[in-house]
Motif scaffolding. Structure first.
Motif, short mmCIF file in Angstrom:
data_model
loop_
_atom_site.label_atom_id
_atom_site.label_comp_id
_atom_site.label_asym_id
_atom_site.label_seq_id
_atom_site.Cartn_x
_atom_site.Cartn_y
_atom_site.Cartn_z
N PRO A 1 -2.38 31.50 43.05
CA PRO A 1 -3.06 30.22 43.26
C PRO A 1 -3.57 29.64 41.94
O PRO A 1 -4.78 29.54 41.70
CB PRO A 1 -4.22 30.60 44.19
CG PRO A 1 -4.52 32.00 43.84
CD PRO A 1 -3.22 32.64 43.45
N ARG A 2 -2.67 29.28 41.07
CA ARG A 2 -3.06 28.85 39.72
C ARG A 2 -2.88 27.36 39.52
O ARG A 2 -1.96 26.76 40.06
CB ARG A 2 -2.19 29.61 38.70
CG ARG A 2 -2.43 29.18 37.27
CD ARG A 2 -1.82 30.15 36.31
NE ARG A 2 -2.50 31.45 36.39
CZ ARG A 2 -1.98 32.60 35.97
NH1 ARG A 2 -0.77 32.61 35.46
NH2 ARG A 2 -2.66 33.71 36.07
N SER B 1 -14.59 28.32 36.14
CA SER B 1 -14.41 29.04 37.40
C SER B 1 -13.10 28.66 38.11
O SER B 1 -12.85 29.11 39.22
CB SER B 1 -15.60 28.75 38.33
OG SER B 1 -15.73 27.36 38.50
N ALA B 2 -12.28 27.83 37.47
CA ALA B 2 -11.00 27.42 38.09
C ALA B 2 -9.92 28.46 37.79
O ALA B 2 -10.01 29.18 36.78
CB ALA B 2 -10.59 26.06 37.54
N PRO B 3 -8.91 28.56 38.67
CA PRO B 3 -7.83 29.54 38.44
C PRO B 3 -6.83 29.03 37.40
O PRO B 3 -5.73 28.60 37.73
CB PRO B 3 -7.19 29.67 39.84
CG PRO B 3 -7.43 28.35 40.49
CD PRO B 3 -8.72 27.83 39.95
N ALA C 1 -2.17 21.09 37.67
CA ALA C 1 -1.36 21.07 38.88
C ALA C 1 -0.97 22.48 39.29
O ALA C 1 -0.84 23.40 38.47
CB ALA C 1 -0.09 20.24 38.64
N HIS C 2 -0.76 22.62 40.60
CA HIS C 2 -0.23 23.88 41.14
C HIS C 2 1.24 23.64 41.47
O HIS C 2 1.57 22.85 42.35
CB HIS C 2 -1.02 24.29 42.39
CG HIS C 2 -0.51 25.55 43.01
ND1 HIS C 2 -0.65 26.77 42.41
CD2 HIS C 2 0.16 25.77 44.14
CE1 HIS C 2 -0.09 27.71 43.17
NE2 HIS C 2 0.42 27.11 44.22
N GLY C 3 2.12 24.32 40.72
CA GLY C 3 3.56 24.11 40.89
C GLY C 3 4.12 24.88 42.08
O GLY C 3 3.55 25.89 42.49
N VAL C 4 5.24 24.41 42.61
CA VAL C 4 5.83 25.08 43.78
C VAL C 4 6.30 26.50 43.46
O VAL C 4 6.39 27.34 44.35
CB VAL C 4 7.03 24.28 44.37
CG1 VAL C 4 6.56 22.98 44.98
CG2 VAL C 4 8.09 24.01 43.32
N ARG C 5 6.59 26.77 42.20
CA ARG C 5 7.12 28.10 41.85
C ARG C 5 6.03 29.07 41.38
O ARG C 5 6.33 30.19 40.99
CB ARG C 5 8.21 27.97 40.79
CG ARG C 5 9.51 27.39 41.36
CD ARG C 5 10.62 27.41 40.33
NE ARG C 5 10.39 26.43 39.29
CZ ARG C 5 10.81 25.15 39.36
NH1 ARG C 5 11.47 24.74 40.40
NH2 ARG C 5 10.56 24.31 38.38
N PHE C 6 4.77 28.63 41.38
CA PHE C 6 3.71 29.53 40.90
C PHE C 6 3.50 30.65 41.91
O PHE C 6 3.26 30.37 43.10
CB PHE C 6 2.38 28.77 40.72
CG PHE C 6 2.34 27.81 39.56
CD1 PHE C 6 3.48 27.54 38.82
CD2 PHE C 6 1.17 27.18 39.21
CE1 PHE C 6 3.45 26.65 37.76
CE2 PHE C 6 1.12 26.28 38.15
CZ PHE C 6 2.26 26.01 37.43
N PRO C 7 3.55 31.90 41.48
CA PRO C 7 3.35 33.00 42.43
C PRO C 7 1.90 33.15 42.86
O PRO C 7 1.62 33.64 43.95
CB PRO C 7 3.81 34.24 41.64
CG PRO C 7 3.71 33.87 40.19
CD PRO C 7 3.82 32.37 40.10
#
Ligand SMILES: [Zn+2]
Length: 254
Positions: free
Chosen positions: A150-151, A231-233, A142-148
Motif C-alpha cells: 500500500p505505497r 506517517s504516509a506509506p 500516487a498508488h500504482g496498479v503494479r505496487f505490491p
C-alpha cells in the motif's frame, strides 16, 4: 590495486547468508567461470563480475536485490546496480539482433560483438523520468496498479523515442493523473536495475487540472501536505523517489 569480486549465477548477483555480495578475495578459480566482466568504474577500484555455473555456485533463494540495494552506501549501490544490469543484459543478449549470429565478448569494451556483421551491443539502459509534482506545501503521490504494497510514490515513466526528458515528464503526468505541470527542475539521477531503468529525477510545479487517475496505471493519487509525509506509506530511503520527497520536506521546513 586490490581487485574486488562479485559472483553471479543464473543471471542474478549471488550473496552469502549474511547478505555479503562484494568480496575482497577471490573465492573461486576463474577458469571455471561461464563469463567474466571487468565492471570497474574508474582506475581506482578494480571490480570483476564472475558468472559461475550452478554446479559450482548454487543459487541462494534468500537473495533479494531490493534488500541488498537498500543496505548499500552510495558507492556500493553503483556497483551492485551495475552488476545486476550487466547480468540481465548478458542473459538476454546472446544473438545478434541484425543477423542472428551468436555474439562474442568484445575485446576492449564492456560489450558484445557480432563476428559476422560487426554489430556491437552494449548493456541496455532504459531512460525514465521520475517526478515529484508540488503545489505550495503539497505534493502529488500516487498508488500504482503494479505496487505490491500500500505505497504512495512519485510519478514515473519511460522516455519514448525522440522525446526530451521534459516532454516525457509533461506527457506522463498528464496521462497518469490528468494534470498539467510547469517549472521543471532537474534534481539527480539513479540507476534502477529492475531490470535496466535509468531514472532522471525532476521536480515540477502544478499548473492546472484536477487529479484524474488513468485506471490502467494508477489506483489512486492524492495531494499530501509535507507534514503528513512522515506517517504516509512512502518509498524506502535508498530510492530516488524518496530522495525527491525528502528534499521537498526539507525545502518546506526552511
Ligand atoms: Zn550480426
Amino acid at each position: 590495486m586490490k581487485t574486488e569480486y562479485i559472483y553471479a549465477v543464473n543471471g542474478r548477483v549471488w550473496a552469502d547468508d549474511r547478505g555479503c555480495w562484494l568480496f575482497s578475495e577471490s573465492l573461486y578459480d576463474e577458469k571455471r567461470a561461464v563469463e567474466i566482466y571487468d565492471i570497474s568504474l574508474d582506475e581506482f577500484r578494480s571490480v570483476r563480475l564472475i558468472i559461475l555455473p550452478e554446479s559450482i555456485l548454487p543459487v541462494n533463494d534468500q537473495v533479494n536485490l531490493r534488500l541488498l540495494l537498500s543496505a548499500c552506501e552510495e558507492a556500493e549501490y553503483v556497483l551492485l546496480s551495475r552488476a545486476a544490469e550487466v547480468l540481465t543484459w548478458d542473459k538476454d543478449h546472446n544473438f545478434c539482433p541484425r543477423c542472428g549470429n551468436q555474439l562474442s565478448h568484445h575485446q576492449q569494451d564492456l560489450a558484445k560483438q557480432c563476428d559476422h556483421c560487426g554489430l556491437v551491443q552494449y548493456p541496455r539502459l532504459s531512460p525514465c523520468i521520475i517526478t515529484l509534482v508540488t503545489r505550495g506545501e503539497y505534493c502529488l503521490l500516487a498508488h500504482g496498479v503494479r505496487f505490491p504494497e500500500p505505497r504512495y510514490s512519485t510519478l514515473a515513466g519511460f522516455i519514448e523515442a525522440g522525446e526530451s526528458a521534459e516532454d516525457a515528464l509533461v506527457r506522463e503526468v498528464r496521462e497518469e493523473v490528468g494534470i498539467d505541470v510547469c517549472n521543471i527542475r532537474y534534481f539527480r539521477s539513479q540507476s534502477w536495475p529492475f531490470p535496466h531503468s535509468f531514472m532522471l529525477g525532476y521536480f515540477a510545479d502544478y499548473a492546472g487540472g484536477e487529479i484524474t487517475p488513468d485506471p490502467a496505471e494508477i489506483v489512486d493519487a492524492q495531494w499530501f501536505h509535507y507534514t503528513e509525509l512522515g506517517s504516509a506509506p512512502i518509498p524506502p530511503a535508498f530510492t530516488i523517489a524518496r530522495k525527491l520527497i525528502d528534499q521537498f520536506i526539507s525545502d518546506c521546513q526552511r
